[in-house]
Design an enzyme around this catalytic site. Structure first.
Site, PDB file in Angstrom:
ATOM      1  N   ASP A 172     -10.876   2.555   3.967  1.00  0.00           N
ATOM      2  CA  ASP A 172     -11.079   1.098   3.932  1.00  0.00           C
ATOM      3  C   ASP A 172     -12.562   0.758   3.761  1.00  0.00           C
ATOM      4  O   ASP A 172     -12.907  -0.375   3.418  1.00  0.00           O
ATOM      5  CB  ASP A 172     -10.605   0.473   5.253  1.00  0.00           C
ATOM      6  CG  ASP A 172      -9.283  -0.279   5.101  1.00  0.00           C
ATOM      7  OD1 ASP A 172      -8.990  -0.720   3.974  1.00  0.00           O
ATOM      8  OD2 ASP A 172      -8.575  -0.417   6.107  1.00  0.00           O
ATOM      9  N   LYS A 180       0.840  -1.207   0.000  1.00  0.00           N
ATOM     10  CA  LYS A 180       0.000   0.000   0.000  1.00  0.00           C
ATOM     11  C   LYS A 180       0.874   1.257   0.000  1.00  0.00           C
ATOM     12  O   LYS A 180       0.616   2.212  -0.732  1.00  0.00           O
ATOM     13  CB  LYS A 180      -0.940  -0.022   1.215  1.00  0.00           C
ATOM     14  CG  LYS A 180      -2.020  -1.103   1.109  1.00  0.00           C
ATOM     15  CD  LYS A 180      -2.798  -1.331   2.388  1.00  0.00           C
ATOM     16  CE  LYS A 180      -3.741  -2.533   2.224  1.00  0.00           C
ATOM     17  NZ  LYS A 180      -4.545  -2.824   3.422  1.00  0.00           N
ATOM     18  N   GLN A 192      -4.458  -1.705   9.643  1.00  0.00           N
ATOM     19  CA  GLN A 192      -4.407  -3.036   9.040  1.00  0.00           C
ATOM     20  C   GLN A 192      -4.942  -4.087  10.010  1.00  0.00           C
ATOM     21  O   GLN A 192      -4.575  -4.114  11.182  1.00  0.00           O
ATOM     22  CB  GLN A 192      -2.942  -3.353   8.647  1.00  0.00           C
ATOM     23  CG  GLN A 192      -2.784  -4.613   7.819  1.00  0.00           C
ATOM     24  CD  GLN A 192      -3.440  -4.523   6.437  1.00  0.00           C
ATOM     25  OE1 GLN A 192      -3.582  -3.451   5.848  1.00  0.00           O
ATOM     26  NE2 GLN A 192      -3.863  -5.662   5.910  1.00  0.00           N
TER      27      GLN A 192
HETATM   28  N1  GUN Z   1      -6.841  -7.082   6.273  1.00  0.00           N
HETATM   29  C1  GUN Z   1      -7.208  -7.821   5.214  1.00  0.00           C
HETATM   30  N2  GUN Z   1      -7.731  -7.036   4.252  1.00  0.00           N
HETATM   31  C2  GUN Z   1      -7.696  -5.773   4.730  1.00  0.00           C
HETATM   32  C3  GUN Z   1      -8.101  -4.527   4.191  1.00  0.00           C
HETATM   33  O1  GUN Z   1      -8.612  -4.412   3.076  1.00  0.00           O
HETATM   34  N3  GUN Z   1      -7.890  -3.438   4.989  1.00  0.00           N
HETATM   35  C4  GUN Z   1      -7.358  -3.548   6.220  1.00  0.00           C
HETATM   36  N4  GUN Z   1      -7.214  -2.438   6.936  1.00  0.00           N
HETATM   37  N5  GUN Z   1      -6.972  -4.699   6.750  1.00  0.00           N
HETATM   38  C5  GUN Z   1      -7.142  -5.804   5.995  1.00  0.00           C
END
Ligand code: GUN
Length: 299
Positions: free
Chosen positions: A119, A52, A96
């Site tokens: 998100d 990211k 995350q």
């Molecule tokens: N863990 C697995 N997929 C995601 C996501 O799309 N965003 C976040 N913040 N954590 C995750």
């Protein structure tokens, strides 16, 4: 059978964003700023967050990675989020997941300002999504919708089977595919661990979205000839022949299913890159909404 190349489609999206960011910068505007919070050192989460941050660099966004030990208190984490909520220089905040057991993900998600919820996990964001109102779409389902759009895969009137009912993927995916927006209007069945006759239901699907996190779960006999197969699974499997010590496996038995499919996503290189591109789009939108007061951006 055609491979749905997520790397290619994601690159096209990122190239478009890069141009838009360059325009912002040329007009003296601040570029989008994403803050990612990583708690602990889960290997997969480290990889995702690094990807990211790298994507932010690629498109010209500012990014900040805040790392905490797994032992951090919920109070300190929530306090950090409140500070970021109030920081006008921050456009998007993501924490995350998963989080350590002593921290409630629900409490953390609820603490994020919905205006910065790139998100798409906050209850207010989810509510808007369900109501068909403009909002942030969770990155994985959004990435899948963008992939369907890139390859112009018709969904209207089709039977889509979503395997998995997680808040992050399965549930929002079912909302989008059954909604009245572009690449929606499908008849959607959600399958989960209590579904009876899962194999028979999948075998009637025109589109299968496999998001249950069980490597190789979708087999050839569960798939109709000509079905579109979207594989969201990305499980690490120990493999001493690999430098990393693991290989990635999707939820679909690719070798067996691909010959029957009309379109299929590979793992890696399918949904994964699209998720990142979708997050970049959400972050751009957060920044655009802040800068251009009153300018309502549609999904
Ligand atoms: N863990 C697995 N997929 C995601 C996501 O799309 N965003 C976040 N913040 N954590 C995750």
């Amino acid at each position: 059978m055609q491979i749905l190349d997520g790397k290619l489609a994601a690159q096209a999206i990122k190239d478009g964003l890069k141009l838009e960011v360059a325009q912002l910068a040329a007009n003296g505007k601040e570029v989008p700023h994403l803050v990612a919070i990583l708690v602990g050192n889960n290997g997969a989460s480290e990889t995702y967050v690094a990807a990211k941050v790298k994507a932010c660099e690629e498109v010209g966004f500012k990014s900040t990675l805040i790392r905490f030990e797994a032992s951090i208190s919920a109070f300190k984490l929530l306090d950090t989020i409140r500070d970021l909520n109030g920081d006008p220089e921050v456009d998007g905040i993501l924490v995350q997941l998963p989080l350590p057991d002593h921290i409630s993900a629900e409490e953390v998600i609820n603490c994020i300002d919905p205006a910065k919820d790139v998100d798409g996990f906050h209850p207010s964001t989810v509510g808007k999504l369900v109501l068909g109102q403009p909002t942030y779409i969770p990155a994985t389902p959004y990435g899948i919708m963008l992939l369907l759009e890139y390859y112009k895969i018709e969904t209207k009137g089709k039977h889509a089977v979503v395997i998995g009912r997680s808040n992050i993927v399965g549930r929002p995916m079912s909302v989008l595919l059954s909604g009245s927006g572009n690449y929606g209007n499908a008849t959607v069945t959600i399958c989960h661990s209590h579904t009876k006759n899962l194999k028979e239901i999948c075998a009637t699907a025109d589109i299968i979205v496999a998001a249950l996190g069980r490597p190789g779960f979708v087999k050839e006999d569960m798939v109709k000839e000509g079905a579109v197969i979207i594989d969201v699974g990305i499980t690490r499997i120990d493999d001493s022949s690999k430098k990393s010590g693991y290989r990635l496996s999707g939820d679909v038995d690719f070798a067996a299913v691909a010959p029957k499919a009309s379109f299929i996503t590979p793992v890696p290189g399918g949904v994964g890159p699209m998720t990142i591109a979708a997050l970049m789009k959400n972050t751009f939108k957060a920044c655009a909404l802040k800068h251009y007061d009153g300018f309502l951006i549609q999904n």
